[in-house]
Enzyme design. Sequence first.
Site, PDB file in Angstrom:
ATOM      1  N   ASN A  42       0.847  -1.197   0.000  1.00  6.39           N
ATOM      2  CA  ASN A  42       0.000   0.000   0.000  1.00  6.39           C
ATOM      3  C   ASN A  42       0.879   1.243   0.000  1.00  6.39           C
ATOM      4  O   ASN A  42       1.943   1.283   0.623  1.00  6.39           O
ATOM      5  CB  ASN A  42      -0.999  -0.009   1.163  1.00  6.39           C
ATOM      6  CG  ASN A  42      -0.394  -0.159   2.534  1.00  6.39           C
ATOM      7  OD1 ASN A  42       0.667  -0.747   2.693  1.00  6.39           O
ATOM      8  ND2 ASN A  42      -1.059   0.358   3.539  1.00  6.39           N
ATOM      9  N   GLU A  44       0.311   5.253   0.552  1.00 11.81           N
ATOM     10  CA  GLU A  44      -0.631   6.294   0.974  1.00 11.81           C
ATOM     11  C   GLU A  44      -0.163   7.679   0.527  1.00 11.81           C
ATOM     12  O   GLU A  44       0.917   7.838  -0.052  1.00 11.81           O
ATOM     13  CB  GLU A  44      -0.821   6.212   2.495  1.00 11.81           C
ATOM     14  CG  GLU A  44      -1.418   4.870   2.896  1.00 11.81           C
ATOM     15  CD  GLU A  44      -1.710   4.754   4.382  1.00 11.81           C
ATOM     16  OE1 GLU A  44      -1.247   5.600   5.164  1.00 11.81           O
ATOM     17  OE2 GLU A  44      -2.416   3.782   4.739  1.00 11.81           O
ATOM     18  N   ASN A  45      -1.022   8.665   0.787  1.00 12.63           N
ATOM     19  CA  ASN A  45      -0.759  10.020   0.296  1.00 12.63           C
ATOM     20  C   ASN A  45      -1.355  11.025   1.277  1.00 12.63           C
ATOM     21  O   ASN A  45      -2.425  10.770   1.846  1.00 12.63           O
ATOM     22  CB  ASN A  45      -1.415  10.164  -1.098  1.00 12.63           C
ATOM     23  CG  ASN A  45      -1.026  11.444  -1.773  1.00 12.63           C
ATOM     24  OD1 ASN A  45      -1.571  12.504  -1.480  1.00 12.63           O
ATOM     25  ND2 ASN A  45      -0.089  11.353  -2.686  1.00 12.63           N
ATOM     26  N   ALA A  46      -0.705  12.179   1.411  1.00  7.12           N
ATOM     27  CA  ALA A  46      -1.181  13.224   2.321  1.00  7.12           C
ATOM     28  C   ALA A  46      -2.583  13.697   1.954  1.00  7.12           C
ATOM     29  O   ALA A  46      -3.339  14.150   2.820  1.00  7.12           O
ATOM     30  CB  ALA A  46      -0.214  14.405   2.309  1.00  7.12           C
ATOM     31  N   CYS A  53      -4.106   0.478  -2.508  1.00  2.42           N
ATOM     32  CA  CYS A  53      -3.894  -0.751  -1.738  1.00  2.42           C
ATOM     33  C   CYS A  53      -2.772  -1.591  -2.347  1.00  2.42           C
ATOM     34  O   CYS A  53      -2.450  -1.471  -3.539  1.00  2.42           O
ATOM     35  CB  CYS A  53      -5.160  -1.589  -1.735  1.00  2.42           C
ATOM     36  SG  CYS A  53      -6.552  -0.861  -0.870  1.00  2.42           S
ATOM     37  N   GLU A  55      -2.855  -4.715  -3.101  1.00  3.44           N
ATOM     38  CA  GLU A  55      -3.334  -5.619  -4.155  1.00  3.44           C
ATOM     39  C   GLU A  55      -3.380  -4.909  -5.504  1.00  3.44           C
ATOM     40  O   GLU A  55      -2.954  -5.437  -6.524  1.00  3.44           O
ATOM     41  CB  GLU A  55      -4.744  -6.134  -3.813  1.00  3.44           C
ATOM     42  CG  GLU A  55      -4.828  -6.919  -2.528  1.00  3.44           C
ATOM     43  CD  GLU A  55      -5.133  -6.068  -1.316  1.00  3.44           C
ATOM     44  OE1 GLU A  55      -4.612  -4.929  -1.223  1.00  3.44           O
ATOM     45  OE2 GLU A  55      -5.882  -6.537  -0.441  1.00  3.44           O
ATOM     46  N   CYS A  90     -10.148  -5.115   0.083  1.00  3.44           N
ATOM     47  CA  CYS A  90     -11.291  -4.186   0.092  1.00  3.44           C
ATOM     48  C   CYS A  90     -12.150  -4.414  -1.154  1.00  3.44           C
ATOM     49  O   CYS A  90     -11.759  -5.128  -2.090  1.00  3.44           O
ATOM     50  CB  CYS A  90     -10.795  -2.740   0.166  1.00  3.44           C
ATOM     51  SG  CYS A  90     -10.217  -2.078  -1.411  1.00  3.44           S
ATOM     52  N   CYS A  93     -10.542  -3.543  -4.566  1.00  4.38           N
ATOM     53  CA  CYS A  93      -9.551  -4.528  -5.017  1.00  4.38           C
ATOM     54  C   CYS A  93     -10.233  -5.788  -5.532  1.00  4.38           C
ATOM     55  O   CYS A  93      -9.789  -6.383  -6.515  1.00  4.38           O
ATOM     56  CB  CYS A  93      -8.573  -4.850  -3.887  1.00  4.38           C
ATOM     57  SG  CYS A  93      -7.451  -3.479  -3.532  1.00  4.38           S
TER      58      CYS A  93
HETATM   59  N1  THU Z   1      -5.169  -1.726   2.545  1.00  2.00           N
HETATM   60  C1  THU Z   1      -4.578  -2.517   1.605  1.00  2.00           C
HETATM   61  O1  THU Z   1      -3.531  -2.166   1.052  1.00  2.00           O
HETATM   62  N2  THU Z   1      -5.182  -3.696   1.308  1.00  2.00           N
HETATM   63  C2  THU Z   1      -6.239  -4.223   1.962  1.00  2.00           C
HETATM   64  O2  THU Z   1      -6.643  -5.322   1.676  1.00  2.00           O
HETATM   65  C3  THU Z   1      -6.901  -3.445   3.025  1.00  2.00           C
HETATM   66  C4  THU Z   1      -6.427  -2.050   3.193  1.00  2.00           C
HETATM   67  C5  THU Z   1      -4.503  -0.484   2.916  1.00  2.00           C
HETATM   68  C6  THU Z   1      -5.145   0.789   2.450  1.00  2.00           C
HETATM   69  C7  THU Z   1      -4.604   1.771   3.449  1.00  2.00           C
HETATM   70  O3  THU Z   1      -3.316   2.210   3.025  1.00  2.00           O
HETATM   71  C8  THU Z   1      -4.438   0.965   4.710  1.00  2.00           C
HETATM   72  O4  THU Z   1      -4.423  -0.394   4.308  1.00  2.00           O
HETATM   73  C9  THU Z   1      -5.533   1.178   5.734  1.00  2.00           C
HETATM   74  O5  THU Z   1      -6.783   1.018   5.167  1.00  2.00           O
END
Ligand code: THU
Length: 141
Positions: A42, A44-46, A53, A55, A90, A93
């Site tokens: 994963n 993320e970003n500000a 994610c 996946e 999620c 995904c």
């Molecule tokens: N996240 C994933 O990368 N995959 C998942 O299956 C569930 C959630 C990440 C998204 C976000 O960066 C962090 O987990 C919290 O939701």
Amino acid sequence: MDYRALMEAAIQARENSYSPYSDYRVGAALLSDTGKVFRGCNVENAAFSPGICAERTAFVKAVSEGEHRFQAIAIVGGAGAGDLELTAPCGLCRQVMMEFCDPKAFEIVLGTSTEDYQVFTLEELLPLGFGPKNLRKQDVL
Ligand code: THU
């Protein structure tokens, strides 16, 4: 299917997780029909919504390298430096998986170690999914 090796690749992929906002670290390892493994984490970003994610990172890497069909994905996640906890993909995904995978055959491996995992089909995690076949009568890929 070498689930253990796929789990190990997902655990390694998680090391690169960029998750300063949620502190939830996720790794994925996606096995293509041609036998290649694509890793993702994963990112993320500000501004929050550009975050992706693990996946989908793996799928985007693979598709951009010309891979269009897949056999399995292993996913691991957990908070910060804590233990791994069962992390299911999620909804977004799951829908991306539906685009490139046979729901009856594609395997989703969820677990907390190379010894402790469960295997689901995409159909089990996304019943009655909507996919390319709903729009076209033949495979597009
Ligand atoms: N996240 C994933 O990368 N995959 C998942 O299956 C569930 C959630 C990440 C998204 C976000 O960066 C962090 O987990 C919290 O939701």
